[in-house]
Scaffold this motif. Sequence first.
Motif, PDB file in Angstrom:
ATOM      1  N   PRO A 145       0.731  -1.136   0.026  1.00  0.00           N
ATOM      2  CA  PRO A 145      -0.027   0.052  -0.137  1.00  0.00           C
ATOM      3  C   PRO A 145       0.937   1.304  -0.021  1.00  0.00           C
ATOM      4  O   PRO A 145       1.860   1.262   0.547  1.00  0.00           O
ATOM      5  N   GLY A 146       0.645   2.325  -0.882  1.00  0.00           N
ATOM      6  CA  GLY A 146       0.997   3.382  -0.779  1.00  0.00           C
ATOM      7  C   GLY A 146       2.525   3.421  -1.634  1.00  0.00           C
ATOM      8  O   GLY A 146       3.124   4.558  -1.392  1.00  0.00           O
ATOM      9  N   GLY A 188       2.455   3.456  -4.836  1.00  0.00           N
ATOM     10  CA  GLY A 188       2.290   4.198  -6.121  1.00  0.00           C
ATOM     11  C   GLY A 188       1.667   3.430  -7.199  1.00  0.00           C
ATOM     12  O   GLY A 188       1.798   3.963  -8.383  1.00  0.00           O
ATOM     13  N   LYS A 189       0.981   2.458  -6.805  1.00  0.00           N
ATOM     14  CA  LYS A 189       0.137   1.931  -7.842  1.00  0.00           C
ATOM     15  C   LYS A 189      -0.732   2.254  -8.754  1.00  0.00           C
ATOM     16  O   LYS A 189      -0.854   2.782 -10.077  1.00  0.00           O
ATOM     17  N   THR A 212      -1.160   5.883  -8.620  1.00  0.00           N
ATOM     18  CA  THR A 212      -0.445   6.918  -9.228  1.00  0.00           C
ATOM     19  C   THR A 212       0.341   6.414 -10.637  1.00  0.00           C
ATOM     20  O   THR A 212      -0.110   7.004 -11.708  1.00  0.00           O
ATOM     21  N   ARG A 227      -5.423  13.749  -7.063  1.00  0.00           N
ATOM     22  CA  ARG A 227      -4.277  12.971  -7.607  1.00  0.00           C
ATOM     23  C   ARG A 227      -3.938  13.481  -8.912  1.00  0.00           C
ATOM     24  O   ARG A 227      -2.742  13.983  -9.109  1.00  0.00           O
ATOM     25  N   SER A 241       5.209  15.566  -8.486  1.00  0.00           N
ATOM     26  CA  SER A 241       4.089  15.601  -9.548  1.00  0.00           C
ATOM     27  C   SER A 241       4.024  14.067 -10.091  1.00  0.00           C
ATOM     28  O   SER A 241       4.148  13.996 -11.271  1.00  0.00           O
TER      29      SER A 241
HETATM   30  P1  TYD Z   1      -0.769   5.493  -4.569  1.00  0.00           P
HETATM   31  O1  TYD Z   1      -0.488   5.554  -5.744  1.00  0.00           O
HETATM   32  O2  TYD Z   1      -1.839   5.860  -3.634  1.00  0.00           O
HETATM   33  O3  TYD Z   1      -0.343   4.035  -3.713  1.00  0.00           O
HETATM   34  P2  TYD Z   1      -1.139   2.809  -3.936  1.00  0.00           P
HETATM   35  O4  TYD Z   1      -2.320   3.015  -4.875  1.00  0.00           O
HETATM   36  O5  TYD Z   1       0.075   1.738  -4.362  1.00  0.00           O
HETATM   37  O6  TYD Z   1      -1.471   2.460  -2.695  1.00  0.00           O
HETATM   38  O7  TYD Z   1       0.710   6.244  -3.900  1.00  0.00           O
HETATM   39  C1  TYD Z   1       0.623   7.144  -2.730  1.00  0.00           C
HETATM   40  C2  TYD Z   1       1.848   7.550  -2.490  1.00  0.00           C
HETATM   41  O8  TYD Z   1       2.351   8.560  -3.463  1.00  0.00           O
HETATM   42  C3  TYD Z   1       1.362   8.507  -1.133  1.00  0.00           C
HETATM   43  O9  TYD Z   1       2.535   8.128  -0.190  1.00  0.00           O
HETATM   44  C4  TYD Z   1       2.014  10.022  -1.761  1.00  0.00           C
HETATM   45  C5  TYD Z   1       2.994   9.623  -2.735  1.00  0.00           C
HETATM   46  N1  TYD Z   1       2.595  10.623  -4.041  1.00  0.00           N
HETATM   47  C6  TYD Z   1       3.638  11.582  -4.063  1.00  0.00           C
HETATM   48  O10 TYD Z   1       4.592  11.475  -3.615  1.00  0.00           O
HETATM   49  N2  TYD Z   1       3.488  12.263  -5.193  1.00  0.00           N
HETATM   50  C7  TYD Z   1       2.616  12.392  -6.198  1.00  0.00           C
HETATM   51  O11 TYD Z   1       2.426  12.991  -7.151  1.00  0.00           O
HETATM   52  C8  TYD Z   1       1.498  11.594  -5.797  1.00  0.00           C
HETATM   53  C9  TYD Z   1       0.204  11.495  -6.531  1.00  0.00           C
HETATM   54  C10 TYD Z   1       1.660  10.635  -4.756  1.00  0.00           C
END
Ligand code: TYD
Length: 455
Positions: A100-101, A103-104, A106, A137, A272
């Motif tokens: 989790p977190g 960046g999937k 993103t 986002r 970004s």
């Molecule tokens: P996210 O894609 O939500 O993760 P997942 O879907 O894998 O759970 O990523 C979230 C993380 O990315 C969060 O900790 C914040 C970071 N982030 C940035 O640093 N810069 C960005 O531009 C974005 C969109 C997220």
Amino acid sequence: MAKGKNTTVFFCQNCGHESPKWLGQCPGCRQWNTFVEEKVTAGSQGKSNGGADREKNKPAALSEISLEEEDRISTHMQELDRVLGGGLVRGSLTLVGGDPGIGKSTLLLQVCRNLSEDKRQVLYVSGEESLKQIKIRANRIGEFGACLKLLCETSLETIEETIRHTKPDVVVIDSIQTMYHESISSAPGSVSQVREATSVFLQLAKGLNTAIFIVGHVTKEGTVAGPRVLEHMVDTVLYFEGDRYAAYRILRGVKNRFGSTNEIGVFEMASSGLKEVFNPSEFMLSGKPEEASGSVVVCSLEGTRPMLIEIQALVCHSNFGIPRRQTIGTDFNRVNLLIAVLEKRLGLSLGNCDAYVNIAGGIRIQEPATDLGIAMAIVSSFKNKVIDSKMIVVGEVGLSGEVRGVSMVQARVQEAKKLGFTLCVIPSVCMDSVKEIKGIRIIGVKNVREAIDLL
Ligand code: TYD
Ligand code: MG
């Protein structure tokens, strides 16, 4: 299973093994206490053959099958395209797993953006975030075209209907664990729900020639939650990994029906969104100390791509009876083995020393070609002798202290040259396979002692 009847079956949460009664130990994977009860409506099962129209299905000769000119779609992210084997394949089902977190969401939103700029119809289905949250986002990532449609939905029927109706080129499902089918009474994320959802998406992908990305959460053990079956059903499995505290992320192919699984893609999380890292070596070596003992640069191969990585070792006198050994980013047992080789073959008294080995940058390396580098870093720290900062080392170390050959030496030497290194230490058996390159000296070594003498 009888048709049209509601039955209760038990599934192993670990491997997806199905059993009519509860079992303490799974006969499939030998895990204890993993069985959960789930209601299954017969009839929803077993339609996952992925075939399009049944009537149309006839055997065909390979020569009759025409490849449309554009079966691979570029995502305009070189790093991702490479991991996918040269672009996204139409009608493929890709599973993207990761902590989790990491960046999937993103990454996939950025893919959607790139594809929609190409005027491809893209549908992003989110079961986790609201439209507003996605918008926030998206604002960080940049401008989006009108070809990207968002849908916040968790009902499989609605999603299926939308996809059949709008026939997008690419669909993203974020995440498979939030999807549910009404006819299955178990909770979203359970084995039967995940399995059903995947089989629905598989049919849609093959039937409509739509490329579908599925996001999957990862369990503590590092596999996609739900049954292993999931990984068997999809065409491609990608894992997005990396240190949460380091900015870089690595996308690794674990299974790929359309390309090699050795490739990795390197990204950096910025404010970004994700940025591609085209030169990971430079990234990994930034901040390398100039005149410090115990630091050496090695060249590890990730797929077809050579990557320069700094190895650091710290060897110091142990205050306790049992010396402490610790490794970060590399195999602990391998390091212990190398220390034993150094003790026995070089007569170094490391037995009363603590030894710490760290791979700088937080990356994990496994390749045996880094052995010689690890050994040299340990000796350098032990003798407190600085290793030439313009030197790279490659070679696998055997138990008798011999330096064994490694693959693709030429590519490694070239990468070193590109980053301004002037000396390469390679196994002597590989000397014939490298062509001379101007501006870089290549030295072949037969055993660890010869390499250490270069210090
Ligand atoms: P996210 O894609 O939500 O993760 P997942 O879907 O894998 O759970 O990523 C979230 C993380 O990315 C969060 O900790 C914040 C970071 N982030 C940035 O640093 N810069 C960005 O531009 C974005 C969109 C997220
Ligand atoms: Mg997410």
